[in-house]
Write an enzyme that holds these catalytic residues in place. Structure first.
Site, PDB file in Angstrom:
ATOM      1  N   TYR A 192       0.820  -1.216   0.000  1.00 22.90           N
ATOM      2  CA  TYR A 192       0.000   0.000   0.000  1.00 22.90           C
ATOM      3  C   TYR A 192       0.855   1.268   0.000  1.00 22.90           C
ATOM      4  O   TYR A 192       0.359   2.366  -0.194  1.00 22.90           O
ATOM      5  CB  TYR A 192      -0.928   0.035   1.219  1.00 22.90           C
TER       6      TYR A 192
ATOM      7  N   LYS B 114       3.990 -15.207   1.637  1.00 21.70           N
ATOM      8  CA  LYS B 114       4.033 -16.127   0.499  1.00 21.70           C
ATOM      9  C   LYS B 114       5.491 -16.264   0.058  1.00 21.70           C
ATOM     10  O   LYS B 114       5.883 -15.821  -1.012  1.00 21.70           O
ATOM     11  CB  LYS B 114       3.105 -15.648  -0.617  1.00 21.70           C
TER      12      LYS B 114
ATOM     13  N   ASP C 118      -2.158 -17.934   1.583  1.00 20.15           N
ATOM     14  CA  ASP C 118      -3.360 -18.500   0.945  1.00 20.15           C
ATOM     15  C   ASP C 118      -3.843 -19.722   1.717  1.00 20.15           C
ATOM     16  O   ASP C 118      -5.045 -19.914   1.941  1.00 20.15           O
ATOM     17  CB  ASP C 118      -3.108 -18.821  -0.538  1.00 20.15           C
TER      18      ASP C 118
ATOM     19  N   ASP D 260      -4.895  -7.230   5.824  1.00 20.37           N
ATOM     20  CA  ASP D 260      -6.151  -6.547   5.528  1.00 20.37           C
ATOM     21  C   ASP D 260      -7.232  -7.587   5.241  1.00 20.37           C
ATOM     22  O   ASP D 260      -8.339  -7.567   5.790  1.00 20.37           O
ATOM     23  CB  ASP D 260      -5.909  -5.651   4.294  1.00 20.37           C
TER      24      ASP D 260
ATOM     25  N   ASP E  35     -10.180  -9.268   8.077  1.00 28.50           N
ATOM     26  CA  ASP E  35     -11.615  -9.129   7.802  1.00 28.50           C
ATOM     27  C   ASP E  35     -12.276 -10.503   7.772  1.00 28.50           C
ATOM     28  O   ASP E  35     -13.376 -10.694   8.299  1.00 28.50           O
ATOM     29  CB  ASP E  35     -11.846  -8.438   6.450  1.00 28.50           C
TER      30      ASP E  35
END
Ligand code: NAD
Length: 367
Positions: free
Chosen positions: A142, A192, A224, A248, A252
């Site tokens: 980001y 990852k 993942d 993020d 959630d």
């Protein structure tokens, strides 16, 4: 010794409504537990824009830097949707996070037994769930450069860059390990490393930091797979440490395992200040909920539980944080529900103030 200081930024929409109930809880701690705070209040988001033409006044920013903790309600709303990006309400919140350098975002996913039916997962998978996701908040994709949309040849290319320094990974890792030490001494780091160099570095640095925390059982998981495991068997986790982007999404996902947005608190912590307390901002995960603003329907629990996090992480009042969380749990177990916690034929919901009343009564009963 002076009282610990707390800056309240109630913000927009339901922010002031839920914060009103937190103020009553703060008052209760002063009256009944002799725990007094120097509370100041100020504006953020649309409310600050209306007053000053900016979503966070410089004076407010300066105050936030000085206090022991900031407690924020919510920002935003349809009245501000068409504002220029630079003065949108969310910019006020982003400025706080950036200038306070709040690199460690703590997102608990805790399932109160009374709400286990609300999860999209089977009750037995989530009943008793209590995990904490630590998301690195100030770096990663980001923020990494280069970023932008560029003309390359005869087409446009969108670019964002995942970039992490060792120091950034390390300071977040330390806060995650410290947290694990206060909890069940179990930490799972997610990246990852199979396809991303930043993930390889992440894994190396976290492993290095773990040498300072030999009591903590460290595991690594590809993010993942982590997402799959969170919905397959979430109770296998205690503390999860992950980067800004994965965090993020994973936070959630984990949070919604527990049911309602109206129940979810968060903390964003930075480096320790001179008094040893971390720079800290506490806020509910939910937004300003324009669809229910002014109707007394807002569930104040997420904001109240954010204050409980402040008691634990800023004010070293773990037992009082337990007391407040137990009061919320008791109220739910007694069947007291705001509208967001109700299913069809569940009876009559209580309003925001009545939920506050019930939590205060449960606090009284805890003495
Ligand atoms: P939202 O979280 O405000 O609302 C989503 C849904 O959840 C709505 O139906 C709302 O009524 C319900 N809800 C949220 N909190 C609740 C509570 N405490 N009690 C009962 N019900 C609750 O998200 P949104 O609708 O996507 O966004 C509304 C505004 O809030 C937008 O302007 C958005 O930018 C802003 N926002 C701010 C924050 C923040 O301040 N941190 C976070 C998310 C969204």
């Amino acid at each position: 010794m002076s009282n610990p200081s707390l800056l309240i930024l109630a913000g927009d929409g339901i922010g002031p409504e839920v914060m009103g109930q937190v103020q009553r809880i703060i008052g209760w701690y002063g009256d009944k537990r002799g725990l007094n705070f120097d509370v100041s209040e100020d504006l953020v988001g649309g409310a600050a824009y209306d007053a000053h033409g900016t979503p966070l006044h410089d004076d407010t920013m300066a105050k936030a830097q000085e206090v022991d903790a900031v407690l924020l309600g919510a920002v935003g709303g349809p009245a501000y949707d068409d504002l220029d990006f630079s003065v949108k309400p969310e910019r006020g919140l982003l400025r706080l996070r950036k200038e306070m350098d709040l690199y460690s975002n703590l997102r608990p996913a805790q399932c109160f037994d009374a709400l286990a039916d609300f999860s999209s997962l089977k009750t037995e998978l989530v009943a008793g769930l209590d995990i904490m996701i630590v998301r690195e908040l100030t770096s990663g994709v980001y923020f990494g450069e280069p970023r932008g949309i560029f003309e390359v040849g005869n087409e446009r290319v969108g670019i964002n860059t995942q970039r992490y320094t060792e120091a950034e990974i390390e300071r977040g890792a330390r806060s995650a390990f410290e947290l694990a030490m206060r909890r069940n001494k179990k930490l799972c780091s997610m990246e990852k490393a199979n396809v991303m160099e930043s993930g390889i570095l992440w894994r190396e640095v976290v492993t290095e930091v773990s040498k300072d925390y030999p009591e903590v059982e460290l595991s690594h998981m590809y993010a993942d797979n982590g997402a799959m495991q969170l919905v397959r068997a979430p109770k296998q986790f205690d503390v999860i440490y992950t980067d800004n982007l994965f965090g993020d999404i994973l936070s959630d996902c984990a949070a919604m395992l527990t049911g309602s947005l109206g129940m979810l608190p968060s903390a964003s912590l930075g480096a320790p200040m001179e008094n040893g307390r971390p720079k800290a901002l506490y806020e509910p995960v939910h937004g300003s909920a324009p669809d229910i603003t002014g109707q007394g329907k807002a569930n104040p629990s997420a904001c109240i539980l954010s204050f409980a996090m402040a008691l634990r992480y800023s004010f070293d009042q773990g037992a009082e944080a337990d007391r407040l969380e137990a009061a919320v749990e008791k109220v739910l177990a007694d069947g007291v529900r705001t509208a967001d916690l109700m299913q069809a034929n569940d009876g009559t919901p209580v309003n925001t103030k009545e939920m506050g009343d019930a939590i205060l009564s449960a606090l009284d009963a805890s003495l």
